[in-house]
Design an enzyme around this catalytic site. Structure first.
Site, PDB file in Angstrom:
ATOM      1  N   TYR B 140     -68.151 -38.562  54.129  1.00  0.00           N
ATOM      2  CA  TYR B 140     -69.356 -38.287  53.341  1.00  0.00           C
ATOM      3  C   TYR B 140     -69.890 -39.604  52.783  1.00  0.00           C
ATOM      4  O   TYR B 140     -69.331 -40.176  51.849  1.00  0.00           O
ATOM      5  CB  TYR B 140     -68.985 -37.313  52.216  1.00  0.00           C
ATOM      6  CG  TYR B 140     -70.140 -36.716  51.434  1.00  0.00           C
ATOM      7  CD1 TYR B 140     -71.464 -37.031  51.706  1.00  0.00           C
ATOM      8  CD2 TYR B 140     -69.895 -35.803  50.407  1.00  0.00           C
ATOM      9  CE1 TYR B 140     -72.502 -36.468  50.980  1.00  0.00           C
ATOM     10  CE2 TYR B 140     -70.930 -35.237  49.676  1.00  0.00           C
ATOM     11  CZ  TYR B 140     -72.230 -35.581  49.968  1.00  0.00           C
ATOM     12  OH  TYR B 140     -73.254 -35.029  49.230  1.00  0.00           O
ATOM     13  N   LYS B 170     -71.426 -37.014  57.281  1.00  0.00           N
ATOM     14  CA  LYS B 170     -72.682 -36.647  56.633  1.00  0.00           C
ATOM     15  C   LYS B 170     -73.264 -37.906  56.017  1.00  0.00           C
ATOM     16  O   LYS B 170     -72.592 -38.596  55.242  1.00  0.00           O
ATOM     17  CB  LYS B 170     -72.462 -35.597  55.534  1.00  0.00           C
ATOM     18  CG  LYS B 170     -73.768 -35.302  54.780  1.00  0.00           C
ATOM     19  CD  LYS B 170     -73.627 -34.349  53.619  1.00  0.00           C
ATOM     20  CE  LYS B 170     -75.002 -34.193  52.953  1.00  0.00           C
ATOM     21  NZ  LYS B 170     -74.937 -33.464  51.683  1.00  0.00           N
ATOM     22  N   ILE B 211     -77.156 -31.269  56.814  1.00  0.00           N
ATOM     23  CA  ILE B 211     -76.555 -30.661  55.617  1.00  0.00           C
ATOM     24  C   ILE B 211     -77.485 -31.075  54.487  1.00  0.00           C
ATOM     25  O   ILE B 211     -77.505 -32.236  54.106  1.00  0.00           O
ATOM     26  CB  ILE B 211     -75.138 -31.198  55.348  1.00  0.00           C
ATOM     27  CG1 ILE B 211     -74.225 -30.946  56.555  1.00  0.00           C
ATOM     28  CG2 ILE B 211     -74.552 -30.562  54.083  1.00  0.00           C
ATOM     29  CD1 ILE B 211     -72.832 -31.565  56.435  1.00  0.00           C
TER      30      ILE B 211
END
Lengths: 305, 305
Positions: B140, B170, B211
């Site tokens: 992330y 992400k 996302i």
């Protein structure tokens, strides 16, 4: 009865790990007792303690077990600030249960750019939920790590709303102007700069002492300067503690402190850090040792009375 | 059997609180089911979920209870990254126990300026300690909040060392150059930009989907664009989702999403945030509503099939 106002040198005790990255409790407790015997209070679970690399359960276990080892909780100020409110409340309650002198509370440090209203609400919730008249809460201003500064305006609002519970501030920003403003604006609070290098300027203005990484390796001299800053010889004492600090500041601080402890105690577990932190390289180790020896630095042995 | 590769639109489901700041589980579960019915996967416990304002026990409780409500864990990607290694391992194991498709792991976010070696060691420890061949770990990258960037070099090292477990990234930095570099350098990974606005550029290069915060209020249109980006009408669909996103981006995102959900569902608990986050001001609420109405925005009701 309200707890007495804290003062002196408080060490953010560093944490030894086993090769499997578990906490080495025996080495930890011995270090805490050694710090205490050399005049330091314990600001355990600080930035330099790798507290934010420990789980909640680990922090509670450490405090529980220290209780059986003769640690003076009346001079212990654990860090209890987490990014989630329920965790901060749980750790603060637990510290109070043990009779700790106070709690040092980071702002919630994941979200950035939060408003002073949001931080006021956060600290208010902590104080209200702990719900204990004996709570003494110290704000922790360390924007380089938390990313969330504690403004003078926020301190003023909290001190006004919670005159009993809001006990002080640790300022780790290293900016003398801000430390001076806190000392002048909030004489009722215990203001702790995060470096002994500020002592000769801060103590005459009413600072409570300091909470500093290097107390881990130099507790007696720094504790003594906190007590004797107005005495003859204080200028020389300030120079001496500054000289040691300046050496450590040239290295990644936590790794350097732990390497020095490992070296002087001949205990390898002190070199281990939990990821994402890394130990000193072999070159850094050699260079740090050369600088410490050139400065005539020595750490009293663990079993000195 | 290895889990199938994830793709599509994943919502970092926002979290409703009671006036006492407890989680309103019924409203939460209903929102998750609604998102799922409108085509979205669930990236629960993300930044927009206020996950770092929840305790470990709360996150585990939510996942445990969602299991009884018909949530499809094969399309659920919970955030499990904490600042302490043992917490990240505990949450990741727990997610795997529930059969979640993967875990989205923040870097440890208290210490700043840490080395790629330190981050490699951290993620390696997470993978080794979870110790499950079915683990699918997504990195992330959200430096604006974590303060700890995930470099291309780190991704490369982890992908090489853990070709099975390192499943994707992400990217919440909003920098197209970095997203494009990830897509070109790591075709074997599932790359999720954090905004639907990148879909028409990212999907042709092999992005897995997105996302994104605004999937919380616009799940069907964004899921549809993820599936149909190569079809006729995709350019118009991109413009439509962009228009909604641009409105929300003019406000504090989490507060704006929660206010909109509160308004369209007439459920006041959605307006509550845990400190340090604050709700929208009355003026912001009025202005957001006016913009949404001018854009013809509508949220399908909670009970739409």
């Amino acid at each position: 009865m309200a707890p007495p106002r804290l003062s002196g040198a408080f060490a953010p005790a560093v944490t030894p790990f086993t090769p499997g990255l578990d906490i080495d409790f025996e080495a930890y407790a011995a270090h805490c007792l050694w710090l205490q015997r050399h005049g330091a209070g314990l600001a355990i679970f600080g930035t330099n303690s790798e507290a934010n690399s420990l789980s909640l359960a680990e922090r509670m276990m450490l405090l529980d077990r220290l209780g059986g080892r003769g640690i003076d909780f009346a001079r212990t100020l654990p860090g209890t600030g987490c990014s989630a409110l329920p965790d901060t409340v749980a750790l603060s309650r637990h510290a109070l249960l043990h009779g700790c002198a106070g709690v040092l509370v980071l702002p919630p440090f994941f979200y950035k750019g939060v408003s002073d209203d949001g931080l006021f609400a956060y600290y208010s919730e902590v104080i209200e939920r702990v719900g204990d008249a004996n709570l003494r809460l110290f704000l922790y201003h360390i924007p380089a790590f938390s990313g969330v500064p504690i403004s003078l305006g926020l301190i003023e609002r909290l001190a006004k709303r919670y005159p009993e519970q809001l006990a002080g501030v640790k300022d780790s920003n290293g900016d003398w102007g801000n430390i001076e403003a806190m000392l002048r604006n909030f004489p009722q609070l215990s203001i702790f700069p995060a470096s002994e290098s500020f002592l000769s300027r801060a103590m005459p203005l009413g600072a409570a002492g300091c909470i500093s990484a290097t107390i881990n390796v130099n507790p007696a001299a720094i504790s003594s300067l906190c007590a004797n800053w107005a005495e003859q010889g204080a200028a020389l004492a300030q120079q001496q503690v500054d000289r040691v600090r300046q050496i450590f500041q040239r290295y990644p601080m936590i790794a350097a402190l732990k390497w020095a402890i490992s070296h002087y105690r001949d205990q390898r577990q002190w070199q281990i850090q939990r990821p994402p932190l890394s130990p000193l390289s072999a070159q850094q180790q050699a260079s740090l040792l050369a600088e410490l020896e050139a400065a005539g630095f020595a750490m009293p042995a663990l079993d000195t009375p």
